[in-house]
Structures are given as structure tokens and as C-alpha cells.
Design a protein around this motif. Structure first.
Motif, PDB file in Angstrom:
ATOM      1  N   PRO A 135      12.326  -0.054   7.035  1.00 39.41           N
ATOM      2  CA  PRO A 135      11.300  -0.151   8.614  1.00 39.41           C
ATOM      3  C   PRO A 135      10.834  -1.117   7.322  1.00 39.41           C
ATOM      4  O   PRO A 135      10.079  -1.605   6.845  1.00 39.41           O
ATOM      5  N   CYS A 136       9.440  -1.963   9.092  1.00 41.22           N
ATOM      6  CA  CYS A 136       9.221  -3.090   8.779  1.00 41.22           C
ATOM      7  C   CYS A 136       8.351  -3.473   9.204  1.00 41.22           C
ATOM      8  O   CYS A 136       8.239  -3.352  10.898  1.00 41.22           O
ATOM      9  N   ILE A 137       6.782  -3.533   8.810  1.00 42.74           N
ATOM     10  CA  ILE A 137       5.898  -3.884  10.078  1.00 42.74           C
ATOM     11  C   ILE A 137       5.437  -5.273   9.204  1.00 42.74           C
ATOM     12  O   ILE A 137       4.772  -5.788   8.356  1.00 42.74           O
ATOM     13  N   THR A 138       4.921  -6.301  10.592  1.00 40.00           N
ATOM     14  CA  THR A 138       4.519  -7.309  10.473  1.00 40.00           C
ATOM     15  C   THR A 138       3.162  -7.552  10.435  1.00 40.00           C
ATOM     16  O   THR A 138       2.846  -6.961  11.890  1.00 40.00           O
ATOM     17  N   LEU A 139       2.516  -7.934   9.559  1.00 36.50           N
ATOM     18  CA  LEU A 139       1.239  -8.334   9.669  1.00 36.50           C
ATOM     19  C   LEU A 139       0.392  -9.797  10.616  1.00 36.50           C
ATOM     20  O   LEU A 139       0.265 -10.848  10.021  1.00 36.50           O
ATOM     21  N   ASN A 140       1.372  -9.358  12.004  1.00 32.59           N
ATOM     22  CA  ASN A 140       1.209 -10.690  12.950  1.00 32.59           C
ATOM     23  C   ASN A 140       0.958  -9.994  14.069  1.00 32.59           C
ATOM     24  O   ASN A 140       1.601  -9.402  14.625  1.00 32.59           O
ATOM     25  N   SER A 141       0.658 -10.806  15.298  1.00 32.89           N
ATOM     26  CA  SER A 141       0.436 -10.184  16.483  1.00 32.89           C
ATOM     27  C   SER A 141       1.656 -10.864  17.320  1.00 32.89           C
ATOM     28  O   SER A 141       1.754 -10.424  18.191  1.00 32.89           O
ATOM     29  N   TYR A 142       2.501 -11.703  16.802  1.00 36.80           N
ATOM     30  CA  TYR A 142       4.105 -12.169  17.261  1.00 36.80           C
ATOM     31  C   TYR A 142       5.146 -12.295  16.193  1.00 36.80           C
ATOM     32  O   TYR A 142       4.299 -12.147  15.117  1.00 36.80           O
ATOM     33  N   THR A 143       5.697 -12.697  17.013  1.00 35.19           N
ATOM     34  CA  THR A 143       6.554 -12.824  15.569  1.00 35.19           C
ATOM     35  C   THR A 143       8.365 -14.184  16.603  1.00 35.19           C
ATOM     36  O   THR A 143       7.954 -13.712  17.792  1.00 35.19           O
ATOM     37  N   ARG A 159      12.352  -6.322  18.993  1.00 35.66           N
ATOM     38  CA  ARG A 159      13.819  -5.282  20.313  1.00 35.66           C
ATOM     39  C   ARG A 159      14.227  -4.651  19.665  1.00 35.66           C
ATOM     40  O   ARG A 159      14.794  -3.959  20.483  1.00 35.66           O
ATOM     41  N   GLN A 160      15.478  -4.955  18.837  1.00 38.65           N
ATOM     42  CA  GLN A 160      16.254  -4.416  18.801  1.00 38.65           C
ATOM     43  C   GLN A 160      16.466  -3.600  17.084  1.00 38.65           C
ATOM     44  O   GLN A 160      17.466  -3.275  16.679  1.00 38.65           O
ATOM     45  N   GLY A 161      15.320  -5.038  16.120  1.00 39.89           N
ATOM     46  CA  GLY A 161      15.088  -4.320  15.251  1.00 39.89           C
ATOM     47  C   GLY A 161      14.429  -3.114  14.769  1.00 39.89           C
ATOM     48  O   GLY A 161      13.949  -2.276  15.120  1.00 39.89           O
ATOM     49  N   THR A 162      14.333  -3.095  12.877  1.00 44.84           N
ATOM     50  CA  THR A 162      13.295  -2.388  12.555  1.00 44.84           C
ATOM     51  C   THR A 162      11.825  -2.771  12.471  1.00 44.84           C
ATOM     52  O   THR A 162      11.432  -1.957  11.623  1.00 44.84           O
ATOM     53  N   ASN A 163      11.436  -3.614  12.679  1.00 43.55           N
ATOM     54  CA  ASN A 163      10.306  -4.825  12.886  1.00 43.55           C
ATOM     55  C   ASN A 163       9.290  -4.289  14.272  1.00 43.55           C
ATOM     56  O   ASN A 163       9.551  -4.208  14.673  1.00 43.55           O
ATOM     57  N   VAL A 164       8.158  -3.572  13.261  1.00 43.32           N
ATOM     58  CA  VAL A 164       6.883  -3.865  14.254  1.00 43.32           C
ATOM     59  C   VAL A 164       5.693  -4.515  14.076  1.00 43.32           C
ATOM     60  O   VAL A 164       5.556  -4.719  12.629  1.00 43.32           O
ATOM     61  N   THR A 222       5.448   6.244   5.345  1.00 41.25           N
ATOM     62  CA  THR A 222       6.062   7.196   4.628  1.00 41.25           C
ATOM     63  C   THR A 222       6.282   8.597   5.262  1.00 41.25           C
ATOM     64  O   THR A 222       6.650   9.233   4.249  1.00 41.25           O
ATOM     65  N   ALA A 223       5.591   8.954   6.296  1.00 36.33           N
ATOM     66  CA  ALA A 223       6.498  10.260   6.204  1.00 36.33           C
ATOM     67  C   ALA A 223       7.994  10.176   6.841  1.00 36.33           C
ATOM     68  O   ALA A 223       8.342  10.760   7.607  1.00 36.33           O
ATOM     69  N   GLY A 224       8.458   9.163   7.685  1.00 35.51           N
ATOM     70  CA  GLY A 224      10.203   8.568   7.637  1.00 35.51           C
ATOM     71  C   GLY A 224      10.152   8.439   8.856  1.00 35.51           C
ATOM     72  O   GLY A 224      11.782   8.804   8.988  1.00 35.51           O
ATOM     73  N   LYS A 225       9.544   8.250   9.518  1.00 32.37           N
ATOM     74  CA  LYS A 225       9.650   7.961  11.001  1.00 32.37           C
ATOM     75  C   LYS A 225       9.604   6.549  11.713  1.00 32.37           C
ATOM     76  O   LYS A 225       8.087   6.353  11.666  1.00 32.37           O
ATOM     77  N   TRP A 226      10.787   6.518  11.511  1.00 30.46           N
ATOM     78  CA  TRP A 226      11.249   5.135  12.419  1.00 30.46           C
ATOM     79  C   TRP A 226      11.841   5.158  13.588  1.00 30.46           C
ATOM     80  O   TRP A 226      12.011   5.917  13.887  1.00 30.46           O
ATOM     81  N   LYS A 227      11.391   4.445  14.280  1.00 31.24           N
ATOM     82  CA  LYS A 227      12.624   3.968  15.429  1.00 31.24           C
ATOM     83  C   LYS A 227      14.087   3.387  15.131  1.00 31.24           C
ATOM     84  O   LYS A 227      14.198   3.197  14.559  1.00 31.24           O
ATOM     85  N   ALA A 228      14.404   3.926  15.575  1.00 32.47           N
ATOM     86  CA  ALA A 228      16.003   3.943  16.454  1.00 32.47           C
ATOM     87  C   ALA A 228      16.201   2.098  15.784  1.00 32.47           C
ATOM     88  O   ALA A 228      15.455   1.143  16.630  1.00 32.47           O
ATOM     89  N   ALA A 229      17.461   1.654  15.327  1.00 35.82           N
ATOM     90  CA  ALA A 229      17.522  -0.229  15.436  1.00 35.82           C
ATOM     91  C   ALA A 229      18.908  -0.126  15.632  1.00 35.82           C
ATOM     92  O   ALA A 229      19.652   1.109  14.722  1.00 35.82           O
ATOM     93  N   ALA A 230      18.914  -1.664  15.989  1.00 32.15           N
ATOM     94  CA  ALA A 230      20.065  -2.182  15.818  1.00 32.15           C
ATOM     95  C   ALA A 230      20.496  -3.822  15.157  1.00 32.15           C
ATOM     96  O   ALA A 230      19.455  -5.042  15.320  1.00 32.15           O
TER      97      ALA A 230
END
Length: 368
Positions: free
Chosen positions: A300-308, A315-320, A337-345
């Protein structure tokens, strides 16, 4: 065929390493192909520690232009002058540039003025924000390039809309995956994990490099508050350098909260950093490369930006994407931290064969 591979900064070597290895392999197989690795900066650049080249299993640059200055306009001019001299004294059939730095744009301009064929690695990445200097660099480099090596469908569509001919565009896949797959079995567990008592999948990695984020100290402080709160649940380890480290330390000192689980550590070598991120519970970053690696590793990944520029990681990966919004960061950290994240490929063509495709294209081009 003589190929010049131009690197403008440390991260570029991670992307060109697979091409260097693929060219060396082709030459060993009797193909007429050679490469010179050129670096825009000085030979004593402190970011180019020998361990980087040992980890990537490539040689140090064959040529250093020696340009080292803060002003982007001055840097552009000096790189143009130095690189022009290089091309005038070194027979070159193709110049490969990577990404979107000012030095990369300078090399691209000189290449075309000298009548040499130009190839752009990771072409077509766009933020669609013309106020960003790097967006201007991308548009100029792609507009000049004879060969556009794109990582995915979004990048291919971008250069097509801007008028590139289909015969110029090659969707070779994500070159970063070549390096990740090549090195995955060689990753080294950092000693700091044992020192800090970090268990695999039980810590968050935090990286910070973007100047705009570092400069807005009040907002950074609010984001760090969210990180500190998360560290009470899952330890945070932050390999930081330079101004990022200094600013984060200053802002943490103003936060009235326990900091014993928020660890600022020295920057790590490529293989150690790769291990740290591959085995993390989650990552918070402002780096597109780190977000791509997180998708490859399923972290799981959080990106500190409004775009990538790498929208496939969202769209497909682990990034938010949370922008620079502390409240959105806190919300995403709560889920992480709760271990809840979207499915990814894995996105298309993240198969580790991008460099092989590129070298085949170059060899085929020579025949035609």
C-alpha cells in the motif's frame, strides 16, 4: 552502432542500468552495438556513491560533464555547451535521455542541433500542469525525440494527441521493473531493522524530496502530525537526506506528541532501501519511482501529491493520491494502519523486458 546514454541525476541510473546490461549482452552475442554512459554532474558528486553502481551492477559513468549549479537556467546553458563538445568529439548514432530534468532537456536540444537521433526513455509522462518546469521539459524533449519509449497506454495516448507519429512511438513497458526484477533476489536487509526492532509488514516507510512540500513548513507540520499519530500504531521509518531531513526534524520538534516510534535514519543504498520498502506494511512518499516500486511489490502506498505521471499505479496499482491535504493523509493512514487497502494488480508490460525491447528496436533501426 554507438549509443550515448545520458543521465542527469542519481535516479536516472536506476532506469538506464537495464539498457546498459542489455547492450553489453547484445555485444557479447556479436552485435555491432556499444554504449557510453555520460553524467551531467561532477565526478565527486556525493549522491553517486560507489555502492549505487555495485548494487545496480553497472560501471561508473564513462564521461562526467562536471556541471554543478543551483540555477536551472545556468545549468541548462552549461550542459548544452559541455554536451555539444562531447558530441563533436565522440561519434554517436543515438542519444538516449531519460525522464524530465533540465539537464535532460539541454542534452535533447543539443542532440537534435548536432543532427543525432534522439530517443526518450519514459516518454509521454504528463502532469498537465504547464506551470511545472518539468512539464515544459517533457514537452520539449518529446517534441524533439525521434524515438519515444513509453511505459504504458496513458503515455502513448499523450504523445499521440500532441502529434507524434505512430512510427515514433514504442510502448516498451516500465523500465523500472527491469531493475526491480533483476535485483529482487539481491535485496539486502538493512541493519537498522534489527536495531530499531522493525518486523516485516509491521512498519511504514516515509520518504520526502519535493521542494514545494518541504518549503510549506506549516502544512508539512500538519502532515507530520498525522504521521506521528500513525506511528503510535505502526512504527514509521524515514530515510531522509539534506533539507528534507533538516526541515522534518525542525517541525517534529514543535509537535507535542510521543516521537519514539518515528525514526529518522540515514539514506540507504539501493538494495537496502529496496528491501525496506518491499517488506513494509505501507509507504508514504512524494516520489513517483517509489510509488511504482510499491505497486510492483504489492505494498500500500500514499502519495503526497494531487496527480501522478504514472496513473497506472493508481488505476491498477496500490497507490492512492492524497494531495498535500493533512486530513486526507490522516484518513488514508488510518486505513493503512488498520490493514484495509484496495485490491491491486500489475499494469501491462511490467514484465522486466523493457530494456530487451529497446535494444531490439535500436538494432532493427540500424538495419532499416
Amino acid at each position: 552502432m554507438n549509443i550515448c546514454i545520458f543521465a542527469g541525476a542519481r535516479p536516472n541510473f536506476v532506469k538506464v542500468a537495464p539498457i546498459i546490461r542489455a547492450i553489453d549482452k547484445a555485444r557479447e552475442q556479436g552485435r555491432d552495438i556499444n554504449s557510453q554512459l555520460l553524467y551531467a554532474g561532477p565526478e565527486n558528486d556525493p549522491t553517486l556513491e560507489q555502492s549505487l553502481f555495485d548494487d545496480l551492477q553497472i560501471r561508473r559513468p564513462d564521461v562526467f560533464l562536471g556541471v554543478d549549479c543551483e540555477s536551472l537556467n545556468e545549468l541548462t546553458g552549461r550542459v548544452m555547451g559541455e554536451f555539444e563538445q562531447y558530441l563533436q568529439t565522440h561519434p554517436t548514432d543515438v542519444v538516449i535521455v531519460v525522464d524530465d530534468l533540465a539537464s535532460t532537456m539541454a542534452a535533447a536540444i543539443v542532440t537534435k542541433k548536432q543532427g543525432v537521433r534522439l530517443a526518450h526513455l519514459v516518454a509521454g509522462t504528463r502532469s498537465f500542469d504547464i506551470n511545472m518546469p518539468k512539464e515544459i521539459n517533457r514537452l520539449v524533449i518529446d517534441g524533439l525525440s525521434d524515438l519515444l519509449f513509453t511505459a504504458g497506454e496513458g503515455a502513448r495516448q499523450a504523445v499521440t494527441r500532441e502529434g507524434a507519429q505512430l512510427s515514433q512511438i514504442y510502448m516498451v513497458g516500465n523500465i523500472l521493473m527491469d531493475t526491480l526484477r533483476f535485483n529482487y533476489s539481491r535485496l539486502k536487509k538493512p541493519e537498522l531493522m534489527d536495531t530499531l526492532g522493525l518486523q516485516e509488514q509491521q512498519y511504514i516507510v516515509f520518504t520526502l524530496n519535493r521542494k514545494a512540500l518541504i518549503a510549506d513548513k506549516q502544512n508539512l507540520r500538519e502532515m507530520l502530525k498525522a504521521m506521528v499519530e500513525a506511528s503510535a500504531v505502526v512504527p514509521v521509518v524515514a530515510p531522509l537526506r539534506g533539507m528534507a531531513k533538516k526541515t522534518v526534524e525542525e517541525q517534529l520538534a514543535t509537535i507535542n506528541a510521543p516521537l519514539q516510534s518515528f525514526h529518522i535514519v540515514e539514506p540507504l543504498g539501493y538494495l537496502q532501501f529496496g528491501y525496506l520498502t518491499a517488506h513494509a506494511k505501507g509507504i508514504v512518499t512524494d516520489s513517483g519511482n517509489v510509488a511504482e516500486e510499491a505497486t510492483f511489490n504489492g505494498v500500500p502506498c500514499i502519495t503526497l501529491n494531487s496527480y501522478t505521471e504514472h496513473i497506472e499505479t493508481v488505476r491498477q496499482g496500490t497507490n492512492v493520491l492524497v494531495g498535500e491535504n493533512p486530513a486526507r493523509l490522516a484518513e488514508a493512514l488510518s486505513e493503512m494502519t488498520a490493514g484495509k487497502w484496495k485490491a491491486a494488480a500489475l499494469p501491462d508490460r511490467w514484465d522486466g523486458r523493457s530494456a530487451e525491447r529497446i535494444v531490439q528496436i535500436l538494432l532493427q533501426m540500424e538495419k532499416s
